[in-house]
Design an enzyme around this catalytic site. Structure first.
Site, short mmCIF file in Angstrom:
data_model
loop_
_atom_site.label_atom_id
_atom_site.label_comp_id
_atom_site.label_asym_id
_atom_site.label_seq_id
_atom_site.Cartn_x
_atom_site.Cartn_y
_atom_site.Cartn_z
N TYR A 142 31.12 27.91 83.85
CA TYR A 142 31.80 28.70 84.85
C TYR A 142 31.87 28.41 86.08
CZ TYR A 142 32.77 32.70 81.40
OH TYR A 142 33.50 33.53 80.47
N LYS A 192 23.39 24.43 72.44
CA LYS A 192 23.95 23.29 71.23
C LYS A 192 23.22 22.22 71.75
CE LYS A 192 27.48 23.02 69.25
NZ LYS A 192 27.61 22.98 67.51
N ASP A 225 26.54 28.10 67.46
CA ASP A 225 27.39 28.24 66.44
C ASP A 225 26.97 28.81 65.07
OD1 ASP A 225 26.12 25.86 65.73
OD2 ASP A 225 27.90 24.73 64.88
N ASP A 249 29.21 34.72 76.89
CA ASP A 249 30.85 35.37 76.97
C ASP A 249 31.21 35.64 75.59
OD1 ASP A 249 32.87 36.54 77.98
OD2 ASP A 249 33.97 34.54 77.69
N ASP A 253 31.07 39.18 72.76
CA ASP A 253 32.15 39.76 72.30
C ASP A 253 32.01 40.12 70.69
OD1 ASP A 253 33.57 40.07 74.54
OD2 ASP A 253 35.69 39.15 73.83
C1 IPM Z 1 33.21 39.23 80.37
C2 IPM Z 1 34.64 38.55 80.91
C3 IPM Z 1 34.90 37.91 82.15
C4 IPM Z 1 34.01 36.48 82.00
C5 IPM Z 1 36.21 37.60 82.59
C6 IPM Z 1 36.93 38.66 82.98
C7 IPM Z 1 36.14 36.64 83.74
O1 IPM Z 1 35.30 38.17 79.71
O2 IPM Z 1 32.75 39.86 81.38
O3 IPM Z 1 32.81 38.70 79.51
O4 IPM Z 1 34.74 35.65 81.06
O5 IPM Z 1 32.77 36.51 82.16
MG MG Z 2 34.17 38.38 77.87
#
Ligand code: IPM
Ligand code: MG
Length: 368
Positions: A142, A192, A225, A249, A253
């Site tokens: 990032y 990884k 993975d 990240d 999710d």
């Molecule tokens: C998160 C989001 C952010 C990230 C974006 C909005 C920059 O996806 O907080 O998970 O990628 O960190």
């Molecule tokens: Mg995210």
């Protein structure tokens, strides 16, 4: 002693709607629990860009550095998609994370009993699930240099750099082990190491911190993975997961959906302790700005409310009130109160954003 201070940054899309429900809970704490916060509010993301031409004004950044905790709603929207990269709404959030040095991002994924049927996975896979992902938040690909889109001969090349120093890995590893000690004493580290040198170093350093400082905590390592696969196959094998910025990240999710809805999940981003002993901290829901439903009163405020509960626990030593809020959420879900995102195939009548807030406040009242 002065009141604890909070900077509220509702942001874009559904951010202001869900944050309004948090403000009602802050008021409730003042009225019923005698805890008063000094609250200020400001802009971040697209709305800041509209007003100032930047997604985070320097004054807002400075304020964020001064307060005890920052609460953020969400940033972004389709109207900002074509903006220059440097002023996109997301850059406001990334700047806050980087300049406050919020290196440990705590993303709990907890499946409420009342929603176990609602996950896309089988009920017995997710019922009772309670895991914590610790995502490194200020390093890795990032932020690594070099980055950019460069000319190379006749074509362009896009470059980002995955980079981790030992001390960056050490500090986030410690955060994970400390959390594990308060939970089930088990950490799984994901990288990884089979393809990336940064992953080899990550694995080595996490193991060293475990062996020298946390020998009582069980540590395992997994390729990220495989970790993604295991999260979907049998997530209850995990307690704390520690991983880098990008894998974190993605994996968070994935973990979020195990619980039924992204609208449920809070997060805390923590840095080093300030002079007053409190960690630098920003709290935000994991979900985004959901522009498709913004302004319609449909959004689920629970993730934002639970993020505030995390603030009470991690910034203000108010674990009792944090638990009170979490239990109120559990209660309204058990009672069948549902926003639109929590409607199963059997249907029903969803409550609005403020309807969910009403129900949670009523449950809080009943808890006294
Ligand atoms: C998160 C989001 C952010 C990230 C974006 C909005 C920059 O996806 O907080 O998970 O990628 O960190
Ligand atoms: Mg995210």
């Amino acid at each position: 002693m002065s009141n604890p201070s909070l900077l509220i940054l509702p942001g874009d899309g559904i951010g202001p709607e869900v944050m309004a429900e948090v403000r009602r809970i802050i008021d409730w704490l003042g009225a019923k629990r005698g805890v008063t916060f000094d609250v200020s509010e400001d802009l971040v993301g697209g709305c800041a860009y509209d007003k100032y031409g930047t997604p985070l004004h320097d004054d807002t950044m400075a304020k964020a550095q001064e307060v005890d905790a920052v609460l953020l709603g969400a940033v972004g929207g389709p109207q900002y998609d074509n903006l220059d990269f440097s002023v996109k709404p997301e850059r406001g959030l990334l700047r806050l994370r980087k300049e406050m040095d919020l290196y440990a991002n705590l993303r709990p994924a907890q499946c409420f009993d009342a929603l176990a049927d609602f996950s896309s996975l089988k009920k017995d896979v997710v019922a009772g699930l309670d895991i914590m992902i610790v995502r490194e938040l200020t390093g890795g690909v990032y932020f690594g240099e070099p980055r950019g889109i460069f000319k190379e001969g006749n074509e362009r090349v896009g470059i980002n750099t995955q980079r981790y120093t030992e001390s960056e890995i050490e500090r986030v590893a410690r955060s994970a082990f400390e959390l594990a000690r308060k939970r089930n004493n088990k950490v799984c580290s994901m990288e990884k190491a089979n393809v990336m040198e940064s992953g080899v170093l990550w694995r080595e350093v996490v193991q060293k911190i475990r062996d020298t400082e946390y020998p009582d905590v069980a540590l395992s390592h997994m390729y990220a993975d495989n970790g993604a696969m295991q999260l979907v196959r049998w997530p209850k094998q995990f307690d704390v997961i520690v991983t880098d910025n990008l894998f974190g990240d993605i994996l968070s999710d994935c973990a979020a959906m195990l619980t039924g809805s992204l609208g449920m999940l809070p997060s805390a981003s923590l840095g080093a302790p300030m002079a007053n002993g409190r960690p630098k901290a920003l709290y935000e829901p994991v979900h985004g700005s959901a522009p498709d439903i913004a302004g319609q009163g449909k959004a689920n405020p629970i993730a934002c409310i639970l993020s505030f509960a995390m603030a009470l626990r991690y910034s203000f030593d108010m674990g009792e009130d944090a638990t009170r809020i979490e239990q109120a959420v559990e209660k309204v879900l058990a009672d069948g109160v549902r926003t639109a995102d929590l409607m199963g195939p059997e249907g029903g009548v969803p409550v609005s954003t403020s309807g969910m807030g009403d129900a949670i406040l009523a449950a809080l009242d009943a808890s006294l």
